[in-house]
Motif scaffolding. Structure first.
Motif, PDB file in Angstrom:
ATOM      1  N   VAL A  33       0.914  -1.240  -0.001  1.00 14.40           N
ATOM      2  CA  VAL A  33      -0.128   0.025  -0.080  1.00 14.40           C
ATOM      3  C   VAL A  33       0.891   1.202  -0.070  1.00 14.40           C
ATOM      4  CG1 VAL A  33      -1.974  -1.134   1.154  1.00 14.40           C
ATOM      5  CG2 VAL A  33      -0.166  -0.132   2.620  1.00 14.40           C
ATOM      6  N   SER A  90     -11.091  -8.081  -8.136  1.00 16.69           N
ATOM      7  CA  SER A  90     -10.895  -8.055  -6.752  1.00 16.69           C
ATOM      8  C   SER A  90     -10.326  -6.468  -6.503  1.00 16.69           C
ATOM      9  CB  SER A  90      -9.682  -8.737  -6.265  1.00 16.69           C
ATOM     10  OG  SER A  90      -8.273  -8.243  -6.964  1.00 16.69           O
ATOM     11  N   ARG A  91     -10.381  -6.221  -5.212  1.00 18.97           N
ATOM     12  CA  ARG A  91     -10.303  -4.652  -4.842  1.00 18.97           C
ATOM     13  C   ARG A  91      -8.902  -4.533  -4.923  1.00 18.97           C
ATOM     14  NH1 ARG A  91      -8.362  -3.962   0.498  1.00 18.97           N
ATOM     15  NH2 ARG A  91      -8.247  -5.714   1.522  1.00 18.97           N
ATOM     16  N   TRP A  92      -7.821  -5.375  -4.970  1.00 18.34           N
ATOM     17  CA  TRP A  92      -6.394  -5.172  -5.120  1.00 18.34           C
ATOM     18  C   TRP A  92      -6.241  -4.807  -6.587  1.00 18.34           C
ATOM     19  CZ3 TRP A  92      -3.393  -4.425  -1.016  1.00 18.34           C
ATOM     20  CH2 TRP A  92      -3.451  -5.068  -0.150  1.00 18.34           C
ATOM     21  N   ASP A  94      -8.420  -3.518  -8.748  1.00 17.30           N
ATOM     22  CA  ASP A  94      -8.821  -2.440  -8.900  1.00 17.30           C
ATOM     23  C   ASP A  94      -7.870  -1.078  -8.462  1.00 17.30           C
ATOM     24  OD1 ASP A  94     -11.201  -3.449 -10.244  1.00 17.30           O
ATOM     25  OD2 ASP A  94     -12.328  -3.377  -8.336  1.00 17.30           O
ATOM     26  N   ALA A  95      -7.354  -1.477  -7.287  1.00 21.66           N
ATOM     27  CA  ALA A  95      -6.403  -0.442  -6.824  1.00 21.66           C
ATOM     28  C   ALA A  95      -5.281  -0.201  -7.707  1.00 21.66           C
ATOM     29  CB  ALA A  95      -6.102  -0.816  -5.280  1.00 21.66           C
ATOM     30  N   LEU A  96      -4.571  -1.274  -8.339  1.00 20.85           N
ATOM     31  CA  LEU A  96      -3.541  -1.317  -9.147  1.00 20.85           C
ATOM     32  C   LEU A  96      -4.000  -0.673 -10.284  1.00 20.85           C
ATOM     33  CD1 LEU A  96      -2.071  -4.690  -8.978  1.00 20.85           C
ATOM     34  CD2 LEU A  96      -0.981  -2.618  -8.345  1.00 20.85           C
ATOM     35  N   ARG A  97      -5.189  -0.718 -10.976  1.00 24.06           N
ATOM     36  CA  ARG A  97      -5.605   0.074 -12.072  1.00 24.06           C
ATOM     37  C   ARG A  97      -5.838   1.653 -11.966  1.00 24.06           C
ATOM     38  NH1 ARG A  97      -7.832  -3.186 -16.265  1.00 24.06           N
ATOM     39  NH2 ARG A  97      -8.301  -5.262 -15.684  1.00 24.06           N
ATOM     40  N   ARG A  98      -6.125   1.918 -10.758  1.00 25.90           N
ATOM     41  CA  ARG A  98      -6.255   3.259 -10.167  1.00 25.90           C
ATOM     42  C   ARG A  98      -4.938   3.836 -10.037  1.00 25.90           C
ATOM     43  NH1 ARG A  98     -10.437   1.318  -6.826  1.00 25.90           N
ATOM     44  NH2 ARG A  98      -9.129   1.446  -5.017  1.00 25.90           N
ATOM     45  N   ARG A  99      -4.039   3.168  -9.413  1.00 24.89           N
ATOM     46  CA  ARG A  99      -2.796   3.716  -9.176  1.00 24.89           C
ATOM     47  C   ARG A  99      -1.876   3.937 -10.389  1.00 24.89           C
ATOM     48  NH1 ARG A  99      -1.446   0.174  -4.186  1.00 24.89           N
ATOM     49  NH2 ARG A  99       0.619   1.071  -4.477  1.00 24.89           N
TER      50      ARG A  99
END
Length: 214
Positions: A33, A90-92, A94-99
């Motif tokens: 994170v 998964s939220r992980w 999705d988080a990678l895509r956003r970052r």
């Protein structure tokens, strides 16, 4: 009880008992994170190790930081693969895509098709390059074992780079806290450069769009 035992240890033993586990946890957490500036953590630990009497202190810092970074990367990649292979994601993932910056992701995918695992070696050395390359590997469905083998070289190079920053800071100043401050400032500056560059490009793009609309 634990605090009393640690307090009875000599300074070098205290670093081993507290410093190395803390270093591992911080670097591994920072790989998962974006709340911990891992480069600054490694550089600070290197400054402290530089001022230790043991010649192996820097070696221990290097090994612990590299192992933590590799563990964090492998864990994040494993979590992302679960999102790629499942229908709901998964939220992980999705988080990678956003970052991950879309332009960097597109370049990483193109480079991955040409050079395969070789792109991982430089992914950590390029500011803001780790996540786009990792996401490109996930979207290409690269097996976890192949990713870890390629990422190991990247982690070693990254750890050596930030440890050298810490050694430079420790050698320039007589007191450890001065070297830590200098190393942290330089590491944060290196990490901030890509964000400032993207902000400047975005602002320039908006101005150009307004001029064309006018």
């Amino acid at each position: 009880m634990i605090a009393e035992l640690v307090g009875q240890l000599p300074p070098e033993e205290t670093q081993r008992a507290v410093g190395y586990p803390s270093l591992f946890l911080l670097v591994a957490l920072g790989a998962l994170v974006p709340v911990v500036p891992t480069g600054a953590v490694v550089s600070s630990a290197a400054v402290v190790a530089f001022h230790q009497p043991s010649p192996l202190a820097l070696v221990f810092v290097f090994l612990v930081a590299a192992a933590a970074a590799l563990s964090g990367d492998a864990s994040l990649y494993w979590l992302g693969r679960r999102g790629v292979t499942s229908r709901g994601g998964s939220r992980w993932l999705d988080a990678l895509r956003r970052r991950a910056d879309p332009e960097r992701l597109a370049r990483a995918q193109e480079t991955l098709r040409e050079h395969r695992v070789g792109v991982l070696v430089v992914s950590r050395l390029v500011p803001a390059g780790r996540l786009p390359v990792m996401l490109a590997c996930l979207l290409a469905r690269m097996p976890l074992g192949r990713f870890v083998r390629g990422d190991a070289a990247a982690v070693l190079a990254w750890t050596a780079t930030y440890q050298l920053i810490g050694v430079a800071g420790g050698s320039l100043f007589p007191h450890p806290w001065q070297g830590v401050a200098a190393a942290v400032a330089l590491a944060l500056l290196v990490g901030a450069v890509p964000r400032v560059w993207r902000w400047a490009r975005s602002r320039a793009g908006r101005r150009a769009g307004r001029r064309r609309a006018a």
